[in-house]
Write an enzyme that holds these catalytic residues in place. Structure first.
Site, PDB file in Angstrom:
ATOM      1  N   LYS A 138       7.513  -7.730   7.579  1.00 13.46           N
ATOM      2  CA  LYS A 138       7.198  -7.317   8.955  1.00 13.46           C
ATOM      3  C   LYS A 138       7.407  -8.500   9.893  1.00 13.46           C
ATOM      4  CE  LYS A 138       3.691  -3.760   8.061  1.00 13.46           C
ATOM      5  NZ  LYS A 138       4.378  -2.614   8.656  1.00 13.46           N
ATOM      6  N   ARG A 143       2.607   5.014   0.581  1.00 13.55           N
ATOM      7  CA  ARG A 143       2.911   6.278  -0.108  1.00 13.55           C
ATOM      8  C   ARG A 143       3.076   6.077  -1.612  1.00 13.55           C
ATOM      9  NH1 ARG A 143       7.893   7.022   3.853  1.00 13.55           N
ATOM     10  NH2 ARG A 143       6.267   6.118   5.159  1.00 13.55           N
TER      11      ARG A 143
HETATM   12  N1  BES Z   1       0.783  -0.100   7.095  1.00 14.12           N
HETATM   13  C1  BES Z   1       1.956   0.352   7.706  1.00 14.12           C
HETATM   14  C2  BES Z   1       1.721   1.333   8.848  1.00 14.12           C
HETATM   15  C3  BES Z   1       0.989   0.826  10.043  1.00 14.12           C
HETATM   16  C4  BES Z   1       1.657   0.228  11.075  1.00 14.12           C
HETATM   17  C5  BES Z   1      -0.364   1.029  10.156  1.00 14.12           C
HETATM   18  C6  BES Z   1       0.979  -0.211  12.192  1.00 14.12           C
HETATM   19  C7  BES Z   1      -1.052   0.599  11.256  1.00 14.12           C
HETATM   20  C8  BES Z   1      -0.384  -0.014  12.291  1.00 14.12           C
HETATM   21  C9  BES Z   1       2.853   1.037   6.709  1.00 14.12           C
HETATM   22  O1  BES Z   1       2.759   0.607   5.397  1.00 14.12           O
HETATM   23  C10 BES Z   1       4.257   0.795   7.156  1.00 14.12           C
HETATM   24  O2  BES Z   1       4.674  -0.311   7.135  1.00 14.12           O
HETATM   25  N2  BES Z   1       4.891   1.842   7.604  1.00 14.12           N
HETATM   26  C11 BES Z   1       6.217   1.756   8.098  1.00 14.12           C
HETATM   27  C12 BES Z   1       6.951   2.819   7.345  1.00 14.12           C
HETATM   28  C13 BES Z   1       8.395   2.682   7.287  1.00 14.12           C
HETATM   29  C14 BES Z   1       8.879   1.469   6.551  1.00 14.12           C
HETATM   30  C15 BES Z   1       8.912   3.921   6.597  1.00 14.12           C
HETATM   31  C16 BES Z   1       6.197   2.059   9.587  1.00 14.12           C
HETATM   32  O3  BES Z   1       5.468   2.953  10.027  1.00 14.12           O
HETATM   33  O4  BES Z   1       6.880   1.362  10.299  1.00 14.12           O
HETATM   34 ZN    ZN Z   2       4.035  -1.108   5.040  1.00 11.78          ZN
END
Ligand code: BES
Ligand code: ZN
Ligand code: ZN
Length: 489
Positions: free
Chosen positions: A268, A342
């Site tokens: 990230k 997931r």
């Molecule tokens: N933990 C994150 C989602 C998230 C983002 C929660 C911001 C709270 C605040 C999750 O694991 C993630 O990274 N999701 C990605 C998914 C993508 C790679 C399919 C997302 O939502 O960007």
């Molecule tokens: Zn994630």
């Protein structure tokens, strides 16, 4: 906070709150002390106060047997006073008390407020929460409400019930908020496990905590893959509450427990990574609920399942292109290591499915995409069971913990199929379009024939822009919704 109910004002220090409906201005309730009544009359005469909704006027007084300060609060039209306003009003007054360093609060509880006293008290208590234990030197010491006297002319029984219910729910919510707010070097997997053990011990719940070895034996490839980059063991926490009949099928509550989500090798970026200690909010919600489940007296069998991992970057991390064999036997091609939630929920769902559930509910900060769809007001409600989903939505509406349905179109399910494995964990084609729904579509592959609802709190679990009755950071969104839902079953 110590809450007492009296017919007359007992405190001679702190703040005296005088909430009043518009239509009472001409005929001020008899149990309001004379000083307060004449203060109101004077302010009304001079048009300083009209009794409008959330209109405030304050003053200091110096009178024997009365608190030092009066806060007049307009309640607006009596017919429009509702649970939402009561909660917001509580929040506003709680924030006022905090800002003015008030330890003792007496409330002239208007008869028209009694029906919503639980909400009012919850709002008041919600905002007493601070997260400053890490500061050695505070600019000014925090002063919180220590004593709350509710002055009511009428019977105290319903108010007593409301107060103890509000206090109970707060105990759960505060645990959830603490677990989410604490950084990941403090609240790690060990700490979650310790908290779960404590809750089990306090309430005599059955508890099982699986570590790497046991998870390997079971074949929980999804949980283990995500945790590969971490030095700490993955865990699967399972808590069991038997509030229902012996043979009754359990409700399985599954909470995402990612201690920290760096994104893994699909790292990230700055500004997205910092708050990822919140990624165990689903798990923290399940723990908070279990903390109070027994005392709530829920007459159902409920099993909590929390997969706990860290999504880290290291030479042992799982990689994009890896193919993982899940607990269910299905294979998943990793197309993005940041879609880790997931992977662990899928294994937890398979675990839950083996418990022969009445239905399953997953609670997770699964996607950031849900915030794009629904903002910070609604969590996303998905799943294969419209009945459970709309019951959750309805429960949420009753306690201002809102959710909104999102669809899982069969095309979204197709997008989660891989060319070289059974599934892939991310659709690189249309990327984040319908990101939350595709996350849910992935999960549905593991649900099999079970009834299931999925709550995505990715946009609501943590906030920089708190509502009247919230504080910055963890919100415990979906906690009240789930409690009301379980109570209604
Ligand atoms: N933990 C994150 C989602 C998230 C983002 C929660 C911001 C709270 C605040 C999750 O694991 C993630 O990274 N999701 C990605 C998914 C993508 C790679 C399919 C997302 O939502 O960007
Ligand atoms: Zn994630
Ligand atoms: Zn995550």
């Amino acid at each position: 906070m110590q809450i007492k109910i009296h017919k007359k004002i007992k405190l001679d220090s702190g703040l005296l709150l005088a909430p009043i409906f518009k239509d009472q201005l001409k005929n001020i309730p008899g149990f309001f002390p004379k000083t307060v009544a004449s203060f109101i009359t004077e302010r009304v005469k001079k048009a300083h106060f009209k009794g409008k909704k959330a209109e405030f006027v304050d003053t200091f007084i110096s009178e024997k047997n009365l608190p030092d300060q009066i806060l007049l609060a307009g309640l607006g039209d009596g017919k429009k006073y509702n649970s939402r306003f009561a909660r917001e009003l509580g929040g506003k007054i709680g924030k006022y008390a905090l800002a003015h360093k008030i330890k003792e609060l007496s409330v002239l509880l208007n008869e028209g407020m009694v029906d919503f006293s639980e909400e009012f008290l919850q709002g008041l208590m919600m905002v007493q929460y601070t997260f400053d234990h890490f500061k050695n030197q505070k600019k000014e010491p925090t002063v919180k409400l220590e004593r709350l006297d509710l002055i009511s002319e009428t019977g105290s029984r319903p108010i007593e019930n409301a107060a103890s219910k509000a206090e109970l729910v707060m105990r759960g919510i505060n645990l959830t908020r603490d677990l989410v707010n604490y950084p990941s070097n403090v609240v790690n997997g060990e700490r979650l496990a310790k908290e779960a053990r404590l809750i089990a011990h306090e309430n005599k719940y059955k508890i099982v905590i699986l570590g790497n070895k046991e998870l390997e034996k079971l074949g929980c490839g999804g949980i283990l893959a995500v945790n590969k980059g971490s030095k700490n063991d993955a865990k699967l926490i399972v808590l069991e509450y038997d509030g229902g009949k012996r043979k009754e099928k359990p409700i399985v509550l599954i909470g995402k427990g990612v201690i920290f989500d760096t994104g893994g090798l699909n790292l990230k970026p700055t500004n997205s990574i910092e708050e990822m200690h919140q990624d165990m909010a689903g798990g923290a919600t399940v723990l908070g609920i279990f903390k109070i489940l027994k005392q709530l007296g829920i007459k159902k069998n409920v099993i909590g399942v929390i997969p706990v991992v860290e999504n880290m970057v290291s030479e042992t991390s799982y990689r994009p292109s890896d193919i993982v064999k899940m607990f269910s036997g299905k294979t998943v091609e990793i197309t993005n290591t940041d879609a880790e939630g997931r992977m662990i929920l899928a294994d937890a769902i398979t675990y839950g499915a083996k418990l022969n559930p009445e239905f399953m509910i997953t609670v997770a900060t699964l996607t950031g995409a849900v915030a794009i769809a629904l903002g910070d007001r609604y969590c996303g409600l998905m799943g294969n069971d419209p009945k459970v989903r709309s019951a959750l939505q309805k429960a949420g509406r009753a306690v201002d913990d809102l959710g909104w349905p999102l669809p899982i179109h069969r095309d979204f399910k197709k997008k989660m199929k891989s060319e070289i494995a059974d599934l892939r964990n991310y659709d690189p084609g249309t990327g984040r379009y319908a990101g939350s729904e595709k996350g849910a579509a992935f999960l549905e592959n593991f649900v099999e024939k079970n009834r299931w609802c999925h709550i995505d709190i990715g946009g609501t679990a943590f906030t920089d822009d708190p509502k009247e009755y919230e504080t910055k950071g963890a919100t415990a969104h979906s906690f009240r919704m789930l409690v009301r839902f379980l109570e209604g079953l």
